[in-house]
Motif scaffolding. Sequence first.
Motif, mmCIF file in Angstrom:
data_model
loop_
_atom_site.group_PDB
_atom_site.id
_atom_site.type_symbol
_atom_site.label_atom_id
_atom_site.label_comp_id
_atom_site.label_asym_id
_atom_site.label_seq_id
_atom_site.Cartn_x
_atom_site.Cartn_y
_atom_site.Cartn_z
ATOM 1 N N TRP A 45 0.848 -1.200 0.000
ATOM 2 C CA TRP A 45 0.000 0.000 0.000
ATOM 3 C C TRP A 45 0.878 1.243 0.000
ATOM 4 N N ASN A 46 1.943 1.200 0.781
ATOM 5 C CA ASN A 46 2.856 2.339 0.913
ATOM 6 C C ASN A 46 3.472 2.719 -0.429
ATOM 7 N N PHE A 47 3.797 1.737 -1.250
ATOM 8 C CA PHE A 47 4.501 1.998 -2.506
ATOM 9 C C PHE A 47 3.598 2.057 -3.733
ATOM 10 N N GLU A 48 2.425 1.481 -3.652
ATOM 11 C CA GLU A 48 1.545 1.381 -4.818
ATOM 12 C C GLU A 48 0.616 2.593 -4.897
ATOM 13 N N ARG A 82 9.878 0.848 13.419
ATOM 14 C CA ARG A 82 11.028 0.890 12.501
ATOM 15 C C ARG A 82 11.153 2.275 11.883
ATOM 16 N N PHE A 83 10.025 2.872 11.490
ATOM 17 C CA PHE A 83 10.044 4.225 10.942
ATOM 18 C C PHE A 83 10.546 5.226 11.983
ATOM 19 N N ASP A 84 10.096 5.063 13.234
ATOM 20 C CA ASP A 84 10.528 5.970 14.309
ATOM 21 C C ASP A 84 12.032 5.863 14.554
ATOM 22 N N VAL A 85 12.551 4.645 14.569
ATOM 23 C CA VAL A 85 13.989 4.444 14.770
ATOM 24 C C VAL A 85 14.771 5.083 13.633
ATOM 25 N N TYR A 86 14.320 4.863 12.428
ATOM 26 C CA TYR A 86 14.980 5.462 11.267
ATOM 27 C C TYR A 86 15.028 6.978 11.405
ATOM 28 N N GLU A 93 15.306 14.380 6.139
ATOM 29 C CA GLU A 93 13.848 14.426 6.070
ATOM 30 C C GLU A 93 13.388 13.313 5.133
ATOM 31 N N GLY A 94 12.130 12.989 5.153
ATOM 32 C CA GLY A 94 11.612 12.065 4.158
ATOM 33 C C GLY A 94 10.831 10.895 4.710
ATOM 34 N N ILE A 95 11.109 10.474 5.925
ATOM 35 C CA ILE A 95 10.394 9.317 6.462
ATOM 36 C C ILE A 95 8.938 9.658 6.764
ATOM 37 N N GLU A 96 8.643 10.951 6.840
ATOM 38 C CA GLU A 96 7.268 11.366 7.146
ATOM 39 C C GLU A 96 6.268 10.812 6.132
ATOM 40 N N ARG A 97 6.664 10.767 4.883
ATOM 41 C CA ARG A 97 5.759 10.235 3.862
ATOM 42 C C ARG A 97 5.431 8.774 4.136
ATOM 43 N N GLY A 98 6.421 7.998 4.511
ATOM 44 C CA GLY A 98 6.170 6.596 4.860
ATOM 45 C C GLY A 98 5.267 6.480 6.071
ATOM 46 N N GLN A 99 5.497 7.326 7.065
ATOM 47 C CA GLN A 99 4.653 7.317 8.255
ATOM 48 C C GLN A 99 3.222 7.716 7.912
#
Length: 125
Positions: A45-48, A82-86, A93-99
């Motif tokens: 879902w995250n990538f599609e 895992r996102f929080d650790v990253y 910046e950038g992990i916010e989109r995944g979150q």
Amino acid sequence: MESVIEGLRGDRRAVTNAAQTIRLSGFLSRRKYRDALIASLLLAWNFETSHRARAAVLAALLQARTDYLHDYRRVVEDISKRFDVYEEVVDEEGIERGQQRLESVTNAVEAAAAASTAHRSNQGE
């Protein structure tokens, strides 16, 4: 099983087919693979971006949430951690989109669960 998980990393047709296979084949009932399947569906879902592929992923995730709520929640929490650790260790910046996308899919699954429950209640009236 690996080919099904690999399908969730493919193009929209492969993602749709893999999600349908997971939902209709009973693969989620196999404890050995359940966490990997749920995690792969969440990440698909995250990538599609295809709505049709996402609809198939949502249906499989709804089944996982309905039938294996504890496992579903544990996998969501693990990915979130895992996102929080990253975010803590990588100075970019950038992990916010995944979150945001993880939150988007979990919100969609919860909304689908509520709609499914309401639909079943209405049919019983």
